[in-house]
Design an enzyme around this catalytic site. Structure first.
Site, PDB file in Angstrom:
ATOM      1  N   GLU A  50     -33.400  37.046-125.408  1.00  0.00           N
ATOM      2  CA  GLU A  50     -32.735  35.896-124.791  1.00  0.00           C
ATOM      3  C   GLU A  50     -33.424  35.497-123.483  1.00  0.00           C
ATOM      4  O   GLU A  50     -33.583  34.317-123.201  1.00  0.00           O
ATOM      5  CB  GLU A  50     -31.249  36.184-124.531  1.00  0.00           C
ATOM      6  N   CYS A 222     -30.326  20.036-136.317  1.00  0.00           N
ATOM      7  CA  CYS A 222     -29.774  19.062-135.362  1.00  0.00           C
ATOM      8  C   CYS A 222     -30.704  18.988-134.146  1.00  0.00           C
ATOM      9  O   CYS A 222     -30.344  19.325-133.027  1.00  0.00           O
ATOM     10  CB  CYS A 222     -28.364  19.478-134.962  1.00  0.00           C
ATOM     11  N   CYS A 229     -29.866  14.974-140.618  1.00  0.00           N
ATOM     12  CA  CYS A 229     -28.438  14.921-140.928  1.00  0.00           C
ATOM     13  C   CYS A 229     -28.174  15.097-142.426  1.00  0.00           C
ATOM     14  O   CYS A 229     -27.135  15.639-142.817  1.00  0.00           O
ATOM     15  CB  CYS A 229     -27.833  13.609-140.447  1.00  0.00           C
ATOM     16  N   CYS A 232     -27.639  18.678-143.226  1.00  0.00           N
ATOM     17  CA  CYS A 232     -26.746  19.391-142.304  1.00  0.00           C
ATOM     18  C   CYS A 232     -25.486  19.907-143.006  1.00  0.00           C
ATOM     19  O   CYS A 232     -24.784  19.143-143.679  1.00  0.00           O
ATOM     20  CB  CYS A 232     -26.370  18.450-141.166  1.00  0.00           C
ATOM     21  N   CYS A 238     -19.015  15.753-138.522  1.00  0.00           N
ATOM     22  CA  CYS A 238     -19.759  15.297-137.353  1.00  0.00           C
ATOM     23  C   CYS A 238     -19.379  13.858-137.008  1.00  0.00           C
ATOM     24  O   CYS A 238     -19.664  12.923-137.762  1.00  0.00           O
ATOM     25  CB  CYS A 238     -21.261  15.404-137.639  1.00  0.00           C
TER      26      CYS A 238
HETATM   27 FE1  SF4 Z   1     -26.406  17.079-135.945  1.00  0.00          FE
HETATM   28 FE2  SF4 Z   1     -24.285  15.782-136.819  1.00  0.00          FE
HETATM   29 FE3  SF4 Z   1     -26.635  15.219-137.842  1.00  0.00          FE
HETATM   30 FE4  SF4 Z   1     -25.443  17.560-138.344  1.00  0.00          FE
HETATM   31  S1  SF4 Z   1     -24.752  15.543-138.970  1.00  0.00           S
HETATM   32  S2  SF4 Z   1     -27.587  17.232-137.826  1.00  0.00           S
HETATM   33  S3  SF4 Z   1     -24.420  17.968-136.419  1.00  0.00           S
HETATM   34  S4  SF4 Z   1     -26.008  14.887-135.747  1.00  0.00           S
END
Ligand code: SF4
Length: 453
Positions: A50, A222, A229, A232, A238
């Protein structure tokens, strides 16, 4: 219900979706390879990784982390190491012929306080906690040097399975987008709110995996620009994504009441960027302070070429690292001096330096060139000079002042800035020595050097 918060049902779907995705898609990283290992060692590994990952990309950290762990696989071995060796490792230097050559392309991890803090942590854990990594969040934050709320959250959740949140740049981005937090990140109310969201969502059954999955999503899907997206796992929850899909007019952005402090304002929208990329709202960049320094490299032939180096004081920006003689100046000051005045100024300043007990008679200094280095908050210009120290001049080495040969300079704990300085001056100094004279020109020197590599 405040739309910027998650409902209980959303939290449970969020955890399930993200963990399922993480179990399949997580990157194989060396600091994640801790199964069946003592929690004390896991905590140590998480701490090292970290701290290395603060300000540094994963791809760069991997090699440093592996080298570090080979040398100091546990807290005890680190506590017994020398600070010099630790700084060398942080600078990307190790006595290994393969690594030695790669040094020229490695810039080191920088921000050397992180290395010093790791060392202090190891010594404190050995001396005050009997070698056992403290497992309470508050103890880590209050007692361990360089460990703040984020690092303590990572160590306590990953190593000790405690449901504590984390909030780094990746997590901020994911949460801001998921809940459309468009307020200024410099405001305490914004970061407090994001911490409270991170606390709400952390999974009590798998806190370490959940926190890592949040970071992983931010790092790989993201992303700041062009988020994926369509890949995702939490797209359905989201708000920024939904907002981007549904929006007809930029005036619809402020969906809460007009005085909501977390909504992005219509006036902040840049129509050249996708809407999700507006979250989190960018912090305005603080301009780096411009500074100028003169460097004087004093060399001698014994008959080997050697260079005088000074250990930086604890209060200095590069404390504990070896450096050439440095004299601060300012742009105004520089502009007022011609070349001869600059040389006189450097000589006078060097003569007054308290670190040097016996000064060689410096009277013929030459300009080698210039280089620039960007520190986190300083844009620094170095104007580099060199001079020869006569055999008769006595300079007594001490713990804070040493003569280093070329190889020692390359393999000592010196900052990236000083490596750049050295690489500017070295060819010129070589030309002045018997080695240089034989070769005749700088071009020939480089030809010879490159043919060796
Ligand atoms: Fe990011 Fe939302 Fe796109 Fe997912 S849907 S990658 S959380 S902006």
């Amino acid at each position: 219900m405040n739309r910027h918060r998650f409902s209980t049902e959303e939290i449970s779907i969020f955890r399930r979706s993200l963990l399922a995705w993480y179990d399949i898609h997580k990157r194989k990283l060396p600091w994640r390879d801790w199964h069946d290992i003592d929690t004390n060692i896991v905590a140590y590994r998480v701490l090292v990784s970290e701290l290395m990952l603060q300000q540094t990309q994963v791809a760069t950290v991997i090699r440093y982390y592996e080298t570090w762990m080979k040398q100091w696989p546990n807290i005890k071995s680190l506590a017994e190491a020398s600070e010099d060796d630790i700084l060398k490792c942080w600078a990307g230097i190790i006595i290994d012929s393969i690594f030695y050559w790669s040094y020229f392309f490695h810039l080191g991890l920088g921000y050397y306080n992180r290395a010093r803090n790791l060392y202090k942590c190891a010594q404190l854990i050995i001396n005050e906690y009997n070698g056992e990594f403290p497992n309470e969040l508050e103890t880590m934050i209050n007692r361990l040097p360089g460990v703040g709320r984020y690092t303590a959250g990572a160590v306590s959740s990953i190593a000790f399975n405690q449901a504590n949140p984390i909030l780094d740049g990746n997590v901020i981005r994911v949460l801001s987008r998921m809940r459309c937090i468009g307020s200024d990140l410099k405001k305490k109310s914004t970061t407090d709110f994001l911490w409270s969201l991170a606390t709400d969502v952390v999974c009590p059954e798998r806190p370490g995996d959940f926190n890592q999955s949040l970071m992983e999503l931010g790092a790989t899907v993201c992303t700041p620009q062009k988020p994926k997206c369509n890949e995702c796992p939490v797209q359905n929850q989201c708000l920024a994504y939904q907002q981007q899909k549904e929006i007809e007019s930029i005036l619809d952005i402020e969906q809460c009441s007009a005085n909501c402090s977390f909504c992005l304002k219509s006036s902040d929208v840049d129509t050249n960027r996708s809407l999700v990329e507006h979250y989190p709202r960018k912090k305005s960049k603080t301009k780096q302070r411009e500074e100028t320094s003169f460097i004087l490299i004093i060399y001698r032939l014994t008959p080997k070429l050697e260079f005088l180096m000074i250990k930086q004081k604890q209060s200095n920006l590069l404390s504990g690292l070896w450096s050439f003689l440095e004299i601060s100046s300012s742009k105004n000051h520089l502009d007022q001096m011609n070349e001869q005045k600059r040389k006189t100024y450097i000589i006078e300043e060097i003569q007054q330096m308290p670190t040097i007990d016996t000064i060689p008679s410096i009277n013929n200094i030459k300009l080698a060139g210039q280089c620039r280095h960007l520190f986190s908050h300083i844009d620094k210009q170095y104007i580099i000079y060199y001079t020869h120290c006569e055999q008769n001049d006595v300079l007594i080495p001490s713990t804070s002042m040493q003569w280093f040969n070329e190889e020692q300079v390359q393999t000592s704990a010196i900052s990236t800035a000083m490596k750049k300085v050295f690489n500017v001056a070295l060819p010129q100094i070589k030309l002045k020595t018997s080695n240089g004279k034989k070769n005749g020109t700088i071009d020939n020197y480089f030809k010879k050097k490159n043919s060796k590599v």
